[in-house]
Design an enzyme around this catalytic site. Sequence first.
Site, PDB file in Angstrom:
ATOM      1  N   LYS A  46       0.872  -1.177   0.000  1.00  0.00           N
ATOM      2  CA  LYS A  46       0.000   0.000   0.000  1.00  0.00           C
ATOM      3  C   LYS A  46       0.912   1.230   0.000  1.00  0.00           C
ATOM      4  O   LYS A  46       1.015   1.955   0.989  1.00  0.00           O
ATOM      5  CB  LYS A  46      -0.887  -0.041   1.251  1.00  0.00           C
ATOM      6  CG  LYS A  46      -2.380  -0.024   0.940  1.00  0.00           C
ATOM      7  CD  LYS A  46      -3.207  -0.183   2.189  1.00  0.00           C
ATOM      8  CE  LYS A  46      -4.230   0.905   2.367  1.00  0.00           C
ATOM      9  NZ  LYS A  46      -5.139   1.171   1.269  1.00  0.00           N
TER      10      LYS A  46
HETATM   11  N1  PPE Z   1      -7.854  -1.825  -2.901  1.00  0.00           N
HETATM   12  C1  PPE Z   1      -7.232  -0.646  -2.740  1.00  0.00           C
HETATM   13  C2  PPE Z   1      -6.437  -0.082  -3.853  1.00  0.00           C
HETATM   14  C3  PPE Z   1      -7.353   0.019  -1.513  1.00  0.00           C
HETATM   15  O1  PPE Z   1      -6.733   1.186  -1.335  1.00  0.00           O
HETATM   16  C4  PPE Z   1      -8.129  -0.537  -0.472  1.00  0.00           C
HETATM   17  C5  PPE Z   1      -8.281   0.173   0.832  1.00  0.00           C
HETATM   18  C6  PPE Z   1      -8.755  -1.784  -0.703  1.00  0.00           C
HETATM   19  C7  PPE Z   1      -8.589  -2.401  -1.924  1.00  0.00           C
HETATM   20  C8  PPE Z   1      -9.537  -2.483   0.365  1.00  0.00           C
HETATM   21  O2  PPE Z   1      -8.663  -2.980   1.368  1.00  0.00           O
HETATM   22  P1  PPE Z   1      -9.132  -3.174   2.876  1.00  0.00           P
HETATM   23  O3  PPE Z   1      -9.304  -1.832   3.469  1.00  0.00           O
HETATM   24  O4  PPE Z   1      -8.035  -3.961   3.487  1.00  0.00           O
HETATM   25  O5  PPE Z   1     -10.404  -3.925   2.849  1.00  0.00           O
HETATM   26  N2  PPE Z   1      -8.354   1.578   0.712  1.00  0.00           N
HETATM   27  C9  PPE Z   1      -8.125   2.399   1.884  1.00  0.00           C
HETATM   28  C10 PPE Z   1      -7.854   3.832   1.508  1.00  0.00           C
HETATM   29  C11 PPE Z   1      -9.003   4.711   1.237  1.00  0.00           C
HETATM   30  C12 PPE Z   1      -8.611   6.163   1.082  1.00  0.00           C
HETATM   31  O6  PPE Z   1      -9.340   6.902   0.405  1.00  0.00           O
HETATM   32  O7  PPE Z   1      -7.616   6.599   1.634  1.00  0.00           O
HETATM   33  C13 PPE Z   1      -9.244   2.237   2.890  1.00  0.00           C
HETATM   34  O8  PPE Z   1     -10.324   1.778   2.572  1.00  0.00           O
HETATM   35  O9  PPE Z   1      -8.988   2.560   4.050  1.00  0.00           O
END
Ligand code: PPE
Length: 307
Positions: free
Chosen positions: A158
């Site tokens: 990330k």
């Molecule tokens: N894909 C991406 C690219 C992503 O950034 C997230 C989280 C997910 C999938 C889902 O992952 P999880 O949170 O483990 O279920 N995105 C984070 C960032 C959002 C933001 O705007 O900043 C979040 O949901 O916290």
Amino acid sequence: MPITPTQFIWMDGAMVPWDQANVHVLTHGLHYGYGVFEGVRAYQTPKGNAIFRLRDHTQRLLDSCKILMIDVPFTLDQLMEAQLEVVRVNDVPEGCYIRPLVYLGYGEMGLNPLPVPVRVAVACWPWGAYLGDHSKGARMKISSWQRHDPNAMPTQAKGTGMYLNSGLAKMEAIRAGYDEAIMLGPDGRISEASAENLFVVKNGVIRTPASSAAGALAGITQDSVIEIARDLGYEVRFETLVRTDLYLADEVFLTGTAAELAPVASVDDRVVGDGTPGPITTALQSIYLQAVKGALPAYEKWLTYCS
Ligand code: PPE
């Protein structure tokens, strides 16, 4: 989405008043995007605030650092404690979003990340429904921007700079009148949304692209929802999906820490189902939201209470 300030931000081991949590403009990570972050949520439960899947998020933060060869000067336990402490010291009785950030700091310029001091911050603030009203579905558009090729950017990290890609897709979707973007991988198959994983439901079977094949992040919400769906007796498969799988799905929904479980109303102007959240989406959303709030003993294992 505007930030609602809280009182303190944890910076490199100490609590700093919100307004003083600043960095120098020559901070390395600002210039080259070299850093990693997490998105975590704390929820109000009957036993006070609890952080959802704290260890898993913190481990993913450290995994992202390992991929990018960032040497974090704190242990997993210290980083978990920092997040708990941030929730404790701030006035967030109804829970909050937590943002741990590891970034390359001030002192060196130039592209070599290795000699740059590593800094860590953890902030929290109240953050409501990320994709708007949970009861209504999002209008999605397949982006002209494709997800990173895993040999160009490590999609399992990330990394902060990687989110230029998400930002471009999100902006394009919003400018075109949609709520959110769906991104295809370099192979033209469905990857994920700009900041959420994606699921389709067809004839009662739930499918989602595997992170390894699709260049999608291995989502912690995705993993939680899969476990809930299997507990409810649904068949869940990791499968390669193409855009017409979305057009012809009975239901489509997104998962992410910020977005939680958000229904999709249409994809490229093709209405999904009847355009309202379908029965499986609604059932999973309801259980997920009860689980995170500590209302279901079977899923209390995912909570770390702050006090
Ligand atoms: N894909 C991406 C690219 C992503 O950034 C997230 C989280 C997910 C999938 C889902 O992952 P999880 O949170 O483990 O279920 N995105 C984070 C960032 C959002 C933001 O705007 O900043 C979040 O949901 O916290």
